[in-house]
Design a protein around this motif. Structure first.
Motif, PDB file in Angstrom:
ATOM      1  N   ILE A  41     -14.167   0.187  14.091  1.00  0.00           N
ATOM      2  CA  ILE A  41     -14.751   0.154  12.738  1.00  0.00           C
ATOM      3  C   ILE A  41     -14.134   1.257  11.886  1.00  0.00           C
ATOM      4  CG2 ILE A  41     -16.866   0.576  11.423  1.00  0.00           C
ATOM      5  CD1 ILE A  41     -18.388  -0.839  13.725  1.00  0.00           C
ATOM      6  N   HIS A  42     -14.009   2.443  12.453  1.00  0.00           N
ATOM      7  CA  HIS A  42     -13.426   3.568  11.719  1.00  0.00           C
ATOM      8  C   HIS A  42     -11.974   3.258  11.323  1.00  0.00           C
ATOM      9  CE1 HIS A  42     -12.622   7.638  10.447  1.00  0.00           C
ATOM     10  NE2 HIS A  42     -11.543   7.644  11.209  1.00  0.00           N
ATOM     11  N   ARG A  43     -11.211   2.709  12.253  1.00  0.00           N
ATOM     12  CA  ARG A  43      -9.806   2.380  11.957  1.00  0.00           C
ATOM     13  C   ARG A  43      -9.720   1.334  10.846  1.00  0.00           C
ATOM     14  NH1 ARG A  43      -5.591  -1.164  15.025  1.00  0.00           N
ATOM     15  NH2 ARG A  43      -3.741  -0.559  13.871  1.00  0.00           N
ATOM     16  N   MET A  44     -10.573   0.294  10.914  1.00  0.00           N
ATOM     17  CA  MET A  44     -10.556  -0.746   9.877  1.00  0.00           C
ATOM     18  C   MET A  44     -10.928  -0.161   8.516  1.00  0.00           C
ATOM     19  SD  MET A  44     -10.104  -3.857   8.874  1.00  0.00           S
ATOM     20  CE  MET A  44     -10.148  -4.982  10.247  1.00  0.00           C
ATOM     21  N   ARG A  45     -11.970   0.660   8.482  1.00  0.00           N
ATOM     22  CA  ARG A  45     -12.417   1.256   7.224  1.00  0.00           C
ATOM     23  C   ARG A  45     -11.333   2.172   6.645  1.00  0.00           C
ATOM     24  NH1 ARG A  45     -17.037   3.803   8.826  1.00  0.00           N
ATOM     25  NH2 ARG A  45     -18.203   1.903   8.486  1.00  0.00           N
ATOM     26  N   THR A  46     -10.735   3.005   7.488  1.00  0.00           N
ATOM     27  CA  THR A  46      -9.700   3.942   7.030  1.00  0.00           C
ATOM     28  C   THR A  46      -8.477   3.190   6.513  1.00  0.00           C
ATOM     29  OG1 THR A  46     -10.461   5.577   8.633  1.00  0.00           O
ATOM     30  CG2 THR A  46      -8.257   5.890   7.738  1.00  0.00           C
ATOM     31  N   THR A  47      -8.049   2.193   7.256  1.00  0.00           N
ATOM     32  CA  THR A  47      -6.873   1.414   6.855  1.00  0.00           C
ATOM     33  C   THR A  47      -7.134   0.680   5.545  1.00  0.00           C
ATOM     34  OG1 THR A  47      -6.261   1.127   9.171  1.00  0.00           O
ATOM     35  CG2 THR A  47      -5.268  -0.401   7.590  1.00  0.00           C
ATOM     36  N   LEU A  48      -8.292   0.056   5.446  1.00  0.00           N
ATOM     37  CA  LEU A  48      -8.641  -0.686   4.235  1.00  0.00           C
ATOM     38  C   LEU A  48      -8.737   0.246   3.030  1.00  0.00           C
ATOM     39  CD1 LEU A  48      -9.451  -3.397   2.990  1.00  0.00           C
ATOM     40  CD2 LEU A  48     -11.808  -2.896   3.651  1.00  0.00           C
ATOM     41  N   ASN A  49      -9.424   1.361   3.188  1.00  0.00           N
ATOM     42  CA  ASN A  49      -9.551   2.310   2.073  1.00  0.00           C
ATOM     43  C   ASN A  49      -8.196   2.866   1.654  1.00  0.00           C
ATOM     44  OD1 ASN A  49     -12.295   1.947   1.936  1.00  0.00           O
ATOM     45  ND2 ASN A  49     -12.777   3.754   3.140  1.00  0.00           N
ATOM     46  N   SER A  50      -7.348   3.155   2.616  1.00  0.00           N
ATOM     47  CA  SER A  50      -6.021   3.675   2.312  1.00  0.00           C
ATOM     48  C   SER A  50      -5.214   2.659   1.501  1.00  0.00           C
ATOM     49  CB  SER A  50      -5.301   4.019   3.612  1.00  0.00           C
ATOM     50  OG  SER A  50      -3.973   4.391   3.355  1.00  0.00           O
ATOM     51  N   ARG A  51      -5.275   1.415   1.922  1.00  0.00           N
ATOM     52  CA  ARG A  51      -4.505   0.368   1.237  1.00  0.00           C
ATOM     53  C   ARG A  51      -5.057   0.095  -0.160  1.00  0.00           C
ATOM     54  NH1 ARG A  51       0.029  -1.190   0.162  1.00  0.00           N
ATOM     55  NH2 ARG A  51       0.686  -3.301   0.622  1.00  0.00           N
ATOM     56  N   LEU A  52      -6.382   0.041  -0.280  1.00  0.00           N
ATOM     57  CA  LEU A  52      -7.001  -0.265  -1.579  1.00  0.00           C
ATOM     58  C   LEU A  52      -6.968   0.919  -2.546  1.00  0.00           C
ATOM     59  CD1 LEU A  52     -10.059  -2.420  -0.479  1.00  0.00           C
ATOM     60  CD2 LEU A  52      -7.873  -3.203  -1.433  1.00  0.00           C
ATOM     61  N   ALA A  53      -6.666   2.097  -2.050  1.00  0.00           N
ATOM     62  CA  ALA A  53      -6.587   3.275  -2.911  1.00  0.00           C
ATOM     63  C   ALA A  53      -5.254   3.381  -3.638  1.00  0.00           C
ATOM     64  CB  ALA A  53      -6.826   4.540  -2.089  1.00  0.00           C
ATOM     65  N   GLN A  54      -4.329   2.483  -3.333  1.00  0.00           N
ATOM     66  CA  GLN A  54      -3.021   2.520  -3.992  1.00  0.00           C
ATOM     67  C   GLN A  54      -3.154   2.038  -5.432  1.00  0.00           C
ATOM     68  OE1 GLN A  54      -0.561   0.201  -1.368  1.00  0.00           O
ATOM     69  NE2 GLN A  54      -0.398   1.846   0.128  1.00  0.00           N
ATOM     70  N   ASP A  84      -0.999   0.837  -7.825  1.00  0.00           N
ATOM     71  CA  ASP A  84      -0.370  -0.389  -8.326  1.00  0.00           C
ATOM     72  C   ASP A  84      -0.312  -1.477  -7.259  1.00  0.00           C
ATOM     73  OD1 ASP A  84       0.083   0.739 -10.852  1.00  0.00           O
ATOM     74  OD2 ASP A  84       1.915   1.715 -10.138  1.00  0.00           O
ATOM     75  N   ILE A  85      -1.429  -1.770  -6.652  1.00  0.00           N
ATOM     76  CA  ILE A  85      -1.464  -2.798  -5.616  1.00  0.00           C
ATOM     77  C   ILE A  85      -1.316  -4.173  -6.289  1.00  0.00           C
ATOM     78  CG2 ILE A  85      -3.976  -2.991  -5.566  1.00  0.00           C
ATOM     79  CD1 ILE A  85      -3.700  -3.185  -2.488  1.00  0.00           C
ATOM     80  N   SER A  86      -0.423  -4.968  -5.766  1.00  0.00           N
ATOM     81  CA  SER A  86      -0.115  -6.259  -6.395  1.00  0.00           C
ATOM     82  C   SER A  86      -1.187  -7.297  -6.062  1.00  0.00           C
ATOM     83  CB  SER A  86       1.244  -6.773  -5.903  1.00  0.00           C
ATOM     84  OG  SER A  86       1.147  -7.175  -4.555  1.00  0.00           O
ATOM     85  N   PRO A  87      -1.314  -8.304  -6.901  1.00  0.00           N
ATOM     86  CA  PRO A  87      -2.258  -9.395  -6.615  1.00  0.00           C
ATOM     87  C   PRO A  87      -1.930 -10.092  -5.285  1.00  0.00           C
ATOM     88  CG  PRO A  87      -1.538  -9.513  -8.900  1.00  0.00           C
ATOM     89  CD  PRO A  87      -0.719  -8.452  -8.230  1.00  0.00           C
ATOM     90  N   GLU A  88      -0.654 -10.171  -4.954  1.00  0.00           N
ATOM     91  CA  GLU A  88      -0.263 -10.794  -3.690  1.00  0.00           C
ATOM     92  C   GLU A  88      -0.755  -9.965  -2.498  1.00  0.00           C
ATOM     93  OE1 GLU A  88       2.061 -10.034  -6.152  1.00  0.00           O
ATOM     94  OE2 GLU A  88       2.126 -12.062  -6.987  1.00  0.00           O
ATOM     95  N   THR A  89      -0.616  -8.650  -2.609  1.00  0.00           N
ATOM     96  CA  THR A  89      -1.084  -7.772  -1.538  1.00  0.00           C
ATOM     97  C   THR A  89      -2.602  -7.851  -1.410  1.00  0.00           C
ATOM     98  OG1 THR A  89       0.796  -6.290  -1.845  1.00  0.00           O
ATOM     99  CG2 THR A  89      -1.127  -5.378  -0.714  1.00  0.00           C
ATOM    100  N   LEU A  90      -3.315  -7.868  -2.548  1.00  0.00           N
ATOM    101  CA  LEU A  90      -4.767  -8.000  -2.508  1.00  0.00           C
ATOM    102  C   LEU A  90      -5.175  -9.311  -1.845  1.00  0.00           C
ATOM    103  CD1 LEU A  90      -5.924  -6.617  -5.970  1.00  0.00           C
ATOM    104  CD2 LEU A  90      -6.415  -5.673  -3.713  1.00  0.00           C
ATOM    105  N   ALA A  91      -4.458 -10.375  -2.147  1.00  0.00           N
ATOM    106  CA  ALA A  91      -4.748 -11.675  -1.545  1.00  0.00           C
ATOM    107  C   ALA A  91      -4.545 -11.617  -0.030  1.00  0.00           C
ATOM    108  CB  ALA A  91      -3.876 -12.763  -2.166  1.00  0.00           C
ATOM    109  N   LYS A  92      -3.493 -10.907   0.421  1.00  0.00           N
ATOM    110  CA  LYS A  92      -3.237 -10.771   1.857  1.00  0.00           C
ATOM    111  C   LYS A  92      -4.348  -9.950   2.535  1.00  0.00           C
ATOM    112  CE  LYS A  92       1.789 -11.216   1.727  1.00  0.00           C
ATOM    113  NZ  LYS A  92       3.067 -10.520   1.910  1.00  0.00           N
TER     114      LYS A  92
END
Length: 178
Positions: A140-153, A155-163
């Protein structure tokens, strides 16, 4: 498919932010009528002070839900005004309450709802136990950390958000099917 009560939205939570809102679970887990039923349930077992009722409800969910004094004490007053409960010793420094005949009748009439409430809170206790398994906690910690790290960028593209959404939905589906 039966919805897990630990993750369900309360019926009146939508106007205040819904399940996706930033409110904590304790604020929408139970409404005042639910709290009153639980209070009657615990008073049927033993006379109790308001604080003891808070602790009894909290213990049922292994600490995942704890009603605030701001909901317990006004409801004790209301139940007393409705003659469902009464003060054991009016001269005592802390009021202990006991269940009256009207409270027993209300509790008996609404026993199925009481059982559902107890099941909801007990399922939170199971959730706490399962989340505390080290491998589960780390995942759970790894998923939360990875997700927060990715969503904190920035200029995240719509394609990346969709993935990201697709991966989260796939993981949820896989977990639900296991």
């Amino acid at each position: 498919m039966k919805q897990d009560p630990a993750f369900s939205c309360h019926q009146d939570s939508a106007p205040r932010g819904g399940c996706g809102g930033r409110r904590k679970r304790r604020e929408k887990m139970l409404d005042a009528s639910d709290i009153r039923l639980l209070m009657l349930h615990f008073l049927a077992q033993n006379d109790a002070h308001g604080y003891e009722l808070i602790k009894s409800i909290e213990e049922l969910s292994k600490g995942e839900y704890s009603p605030s004094p701001g909901i317990i004490y006004p409801n004790l007053t209301l139940l007393e005004e409705l003659d469902a409960i009464s003060v054991v010793d009016a001269q005592a420094s802390r009021k202990a309450y006991t269940l009256n005949a009207a409270g027993r009748a209300q509790l008996a009439e609404q026993q199925p709802q009481v059982e559902q409430l107890i099941e909801r809170l007990s399922s939170l206790a199971v959730l706490v136990n399962n989340r505390s398994i080290p491998d589960v906690d780390q995942a759970i910690h790894r998923m939360r950390t990875t997700l927060n790290s990715r969503l904190a960028q920035q200029d995240i593209s719509p394609e990346t958000l969709a993935k990201v959404v697709e991966a989260l939905n796939a993981a949820a589906d896989k977990i639900a099917a296991s």
